[in-house]
Structures are given as structure tokens and as C-alpha cells.
Design an enzyme around this catalytic site. Structure first.
Site, short mmCIF file in Angstrom:
data_model
loop_
_atom_site.label_atom_id
_atom_site.label_comp_id
_atom_site.label_asym_id
_atom_site.label_seq_id
_atom_site.Cartn_x
_atom_site.Cartn_y
_atom_site.Cartn_z
N ILE A 193 6.29 11.22 -6.46
CA ILE A 193 6.94 9.98 -6.06
C ILE A 193 5.92 8.84 -5.98
CG2 ILE A 193 8.19 8.85 -4.16
CD1 ILE A 193 9.37 11.69 -3.50
N GLY A 194 4.77 9.11 -5.38
CA GLY A 194 3.76 8.06 -5.17
C GLY A 194 3.26 7.49 -6.48
N TYR A 215 7.60 21.85 8.37
CA TYR A 215 7.88 20.66 7.55
C TYR A 215 8.98 19.81 8.20
CZ TYR A 215 9.03 17.96 3.32
OH TYR A 215 9.27 16.94 2.41
N SER A 259 0.38 11.96 -7.72
CA SER A 259 1.44 12.68 -8.44
C SER A 259 2.81 12.29 -7.88
CB SER A 259 1.24 14.20 -8.33
OG SER A 259 1.39 14.60 -6.99
N SER A 291 12.74 12.91 4.52
CA SER A 291 13.35 13.98 3.72
C SER A 291 14.71 14.29 4.33
CB SER A 291 12.46 15.23 3.81
OG SER A 291 13.13 16.37 3.35
N LEU A 335 0.87 -1.18 0.00
CA LEU A 335 0.00 0.00 0.00
C LEU A 335 0.90 1.23 0.00
CD1 LEU A 335 -2.62 1.69 0.33
CD2 LEU A 335 -2.38 1.38 2.81
N ILE A 336 0.69 2.12 -0.99
CA ILE A 336 1.43 3.40 -1.04
C ILE A 336 0.41 4.52 -0.91
CG2 ILE A 336 3.09 4.81 -2.32
CD1 ILE A 336 3.65 2.45 -4.11
N CYS A 343 -0.68 8.78 -4.16
CA CYS A 343 -0.27 8.32 -5.50
C CYS A 343 -0.85 9.13 -6.65
CB CYS A 343 -0.65 6.85 -5.67
SG CYS A 343 0.27 5.78 -4.55
N1 NAP Z 1 9.66 16.66 -3.81
C1 NAP Z 1 10.64 16.78 -2.95
O1 NAP Z 1 11.56 17.59 -3.14
C2 NAP Z 1 10.69 15.90 -1.72
C3 NAP Z 1 11.90 15.80 -1.02
C4 NAP Z 1 11.95 15.00 0.11
C5 NAP Z 1 10.82 14.34 0.53
N2 NAP Z 1 9.65 14.46 -0.16
C6 NAP Z 1 8.47 13.74 0.36
O2 NAP Z 1 7.98 12.89 -0.65
C7 NAP Z 1 6.60 12.64 -0.41
C8 NAP Z 1 5.85 12.74 -1.72
O3 NAP Z 1 5.89 14.07 -2.18
P1 NAP Z 1 6.15 14.46 -3.72
O4 NAP Z 1 7.45 15.13 -3.78
O5 NAP Z 1 5.86 13.33 -4.61
O6 NAP Z 1 5.05 15.63 -3.86
P2 NAP Z 1 3.63 15.68 -4.61
O7 NAP Z 1 3.83 15.46 -6.07
O8 NAP Z 1 3.00 16.96 -4.16
O9 NAP Z 1 2.85 14.43 -4.01
C9 NAP Z 1 2.30 14.44 -2.72
C10 NAP Z 1 1.19 13.43 -2.68
O10 NAP Z 1 0.66 13.38 -1.34
C11 NAP Z 1 -0.75 13.50 -1.43
N3 NAP Z 1 -1.34 14.01 -0.21
C12 NAP Z 1 -1.18 15.21 0.40
N4 NAP Z 1 -1.95 15.27 1.51
C13 NAP Z 1 -2.60 14.09 1.60
C14 NAP Z 1 -3.52 13.53 2.51
N5 NAP Z 1 -3.98 14.21 3.57
N6 NAP Z 1 -3.99 12.27 2.30
C15 NAP Z 1 -3.56 11.55 1.22
N7 NAP Z 1 -2.71 12.03 0.30
C16 NAP Z 1 -2.23 13.29 0.50
C17 NAP Z 1 -1.00 14.40 -2.63
O11 NAP Z 1 -2.35 14.25 -3.04
P3 NAP Z 1 -3.18 15.45 -3.75
O12 NAP Z 1 -2.89 15.33 -5.21
O13 NAP Z 1 -4.60 15.14 -3.40
O14 NAP Z 1 -2.69 16.73 -3.16
C18 NAP Z 1 0.01 13.79 -3.60
O15 NAP Z 1 -0.50 12.61 -4.16
C19 NAP Z 1 6.16 13.63 0.66
O16 NAP Z 1 6.06 12.97 1.90
C20 NAP Z 1 7.29 14.63 0.69
O17 NAP Z 1 7.43 15.25 1.95
C21 NAP Z 1 9.57 15.22 -1.28
#
Ligand code: NAP
Length: 285
Positions: free
Chosen positions: A20-21, A165, A18, A152, A12-13, A16
Site C-alpha cells: 500500500i505504501g 495484530y 512495498s 484494518s 509523509l507516508i 513505502c
Molecule cells: N495487506 C492487507 O491485507 C492489509 C489489510 C488491512 C490493513 N493492512 C495494513 O496496511 C499497512 C501496509 O501493509 P501492506 O499490506 O502494504 O503490507 P507490506 O507490503 O508488508 O508493507 C508493509 C510496509 O511496512 C513497512 N514496515 C514494517 N515495519 C516497519 C517499521 N518498523 N518501520 C518502518 N516501516 C516498517 C515494511 O517495510 P520493510 O519492507 O522494511 O519490511 C513495508 O514497507 C499495514 O499497516 C497493514 O497492517 C494491510
């Protein structure tokens, strides 16, 4: 349902729709892993279906509506997975949880409301804790399983305007490190993936503190934005994170921490840089 019955891993991820997911859900399915992909907004499930269809893995990927802020959705989804996959698990398949859903509140601590801190923790920390707790009894009964937390670099190192954060990710790190030592004797492995900048929607979805344009700390916001723009040049693709998730899933004894990308070295360096040097840097930039 027409999915393959010979899969050995059930994942389970969360988050998803957008970034990484989305990439990890489809990538893992292409490796023959049975994936339940949590999506908070049902209108965005189409994106996942299209990506899975393109790669011919629709039969291995099931989108599930899951907002990690809602405990009742967490209970529903975990119950569904454990019931549907009972036969596969009885035949030896392993359950794996990837807590990926998250977003970033950015602002100076004086500017961020208490409500915004709570929202940040509700998703990034309590959402992951609630799901982990929902998975643990089943994993312990079966004597195996993995929980992978997408943390992170900000889970290890903080900087100005990321207090909300970073605090949510530091909390996730502390929770996961403690939990790892509790459950390892039950054959359960907890791992933390610590990416630096990744190309995703995270930056577009930032919740900035209200009124930050007139904040007494505004030069830090500007520096943060400059840095965020520059970091695009060295940012990882989501696939790099997905490959690390796969490595953890396939490892019989995965490690606790997996720093990834441009800032991975900073974690090591940070241990050797004197605090006074860092403070002077932030005083004078
Ligand atoms: N991008 C970076 O630079 C980076 C670096 C280090 C760590 N991370 C971590 O990587 C993870 C994924 O982020 P990402 O970079 O792939 O960003 P992203 O493209 O914004 O994806 C975030 C995902 O989390 C979902 N989400 C947010 N709040 C939620 C909730 N309450 N319940 C269920 N889903 C929720 C979003 O859904 P919606 O589409 O509905 O908003 C989206 O699918 C996060 O934990 C982030 O902190 C990211």
C-alpha cells in the site's frame, strides 16, 4: 532541488518499500502532491525510485530513511520536512501524515511471547502514536492538517490467532477516535482507513508464533491459512486504498472511518450478529 513549488499538500507516508505504501507514494505524487516516502531499509529505496521514475514523478517524491520503531529517526524526519517545507506551508500548503507501516504477528495468545506482543505494538501502535505526536504541534500551530491511520478490518473485528495484530489495530482505533475529538477544533482531521484483505507483502512477512505446528490451537492456524489463501480471490489492489487516501486528503472535512473492500460489509453486519452465534461458530469449526 528541482521539485515543483506550486503543490498544496505535503504528505509523509511510512512503510513505502512495498504494498500500500509504495503504491500510495507514487500515486499521490502523480496527483501533484509532494510526497516524503518513509522506507525502513535503505536498500529498498531503489524500488521506490524506479516506480517514481517510471511515472515521471521523481521530482515530487523524496524517499526518507524511517524505521518507525526508532524515535530518533522520527524526530529527524519530521524536523527535515517542517524545515524544508516551511515556505510552502507558509504559502498555505497543508501537512498530512499517513501512518501505514505495519506487519502482523499471528498466533494463539498462549503461543505468542510477550516480546512478540511488544514488537507488534511497537510498530503498529507506538510507531503511529510517536509520528502523530511529532506532527501535531506543527499542525495545530498552522490550524490545519490531517493524520490518516492505516488500520484494518481487524481494528474493528477480532478472530482466533490475530490477537496481537487486532489488539494493535484496536488500540490505534481507540487512540485515533479520542484524538479526533481533541484536535478537530484546531482544524486537524484524524481518519482511519480500514481495509479488508489487500494484495501486498503482508502475508509473506507474517511473524508466526514459534512452535505453532505443535500448538493445541493448531486447527485455528490451519483455518487462518486457508482463509488467507481464499481471501486472495477477493483481495483489493493497493490502488483502491491509495484512492481512498487521496479522497481523504482532498476532502475539506474527512470522516473518521473508511472501511474498504471485501470485508467492509462485515463491520456493519458485526453490529447485528448475536455474540452467541459467533462463539458457536468458533466452537464448532
Ligand atoms: N495487506 C492487507 O491485507 C492489509 C489489510 C488491512 C490493513 N493492512 C495494513 O496496511 C499497512 C501496509 O501493509 P501492506 O499490506 O502494504 O503490507 P507490506 O507490503 O508488508 O508493507 C508493509 C510496509 O511496512 C513497512 N514496515 C514494517 N515495519 C516497519 C517499521 N518498523 N518501520 C518502518 N516501516 C516498517 C515494511 O517495510 P520493510 O519492507 O522494511 O519490511 C513495508 O514497507 C499495514 O499497516 C497493514 O497492517 C494491510
Amino acid at each position: 532541488m528541482t521539485y515543483q513549488k506550486d503543490y498544496k499538500k505535503i504528505v509523509l507516508i511510512t512503510g513505502c518499500s512495498s504494498g500500500i505504501g509504495l503504491d500510495a507514494a507514487v500515486f499521490l505524487a502523480t496527483k501533484g502532491i509532494r510526497v516524503y516516502a518513509g522506507v525502513r531499509n535503505p536498500e529498498r529505496i531503489g524500488l521506490l525510485d524506479n516506480a517514481a521514475g517510471r511515472d515521471g514523478v521523481g521530482h515530487l517524491l523524496t524517499p526518507v530513511k524511517l524505521d518507525v520503531d526508532h524515535n530518533e529517526e522520527i524526530d529527524q524526519v519530521t524536523r527535515l520536512i517542517f524545515e524544508k517545507e516551511r515556505d510552502a506551508a507558509d504559502a498555505g500548503a497543508e501537512f498530512i501524515l499517513v501512518n501505514n507501516a505495519g506487519f502482523a504477528v499471528i498466533g494463539a495468545a498462549e503461543d505468542i511471547t510477550l516480546e512478540a506482543y511488544e514488537r507488534q505494538f511497537r510498530t503498529n501502535f507506538f510507531g503511529a502514536v510517536a509520528l502523530t505526536k511529532a506532527f501535531l504541534p506543527e499542525l495545530r500551530r498552522r490550524g490545519r492538517g490531517k493524520v490518516i491511520q492505516i488500520s484494518s478490518t481487524f481494528g474493528r473485528i477480532a478472530a482466533p490467532v490475530v490477537s496481537a495484530y487486532a489488539a494493535s489495530k484496536f488500540a490505534l482505533e481507540g487512540f485515533s477516535e479520542s484524538l479526533r475529538y481533541e484536535v478537530i477544533r484546531h482544524g486537524i482531521y484524524i481518519s482511519l482507513v480500514e481495509p479488508g484483505p489487500v494484495i501486498s507483502n503482508l502475508i509473506d512477512n507474517i511473524n508466526y508464533a514459534e512452535g505453532y505446528e505443535s500448538s493445541p490451537y493448531r486447527e485455528f492456524y490451519q483455518k487462518y491459512q486457508d482463509l488467507a489463501e481464499m481471501s486472495n480471490l477477493v483481495a483489493s489492489q493497493p490502488r483502491e486504498i491509495s484512492e481512498t487516501i487521496l479522497r481523504i486528503i482532498e476532502s475539506p472535512k474527512p470522516s473518521l472511518r473508511y472501511p474498504i473492500g471485501a470485508t467492509a460489509a462485515a463491520e456493519t453486519l458485526n453490529r447485528f450478529i448475536p455474540e452467541a452465534l459467533v462463539e458457536n461458530f468458533y466452537k464448532f469449526i
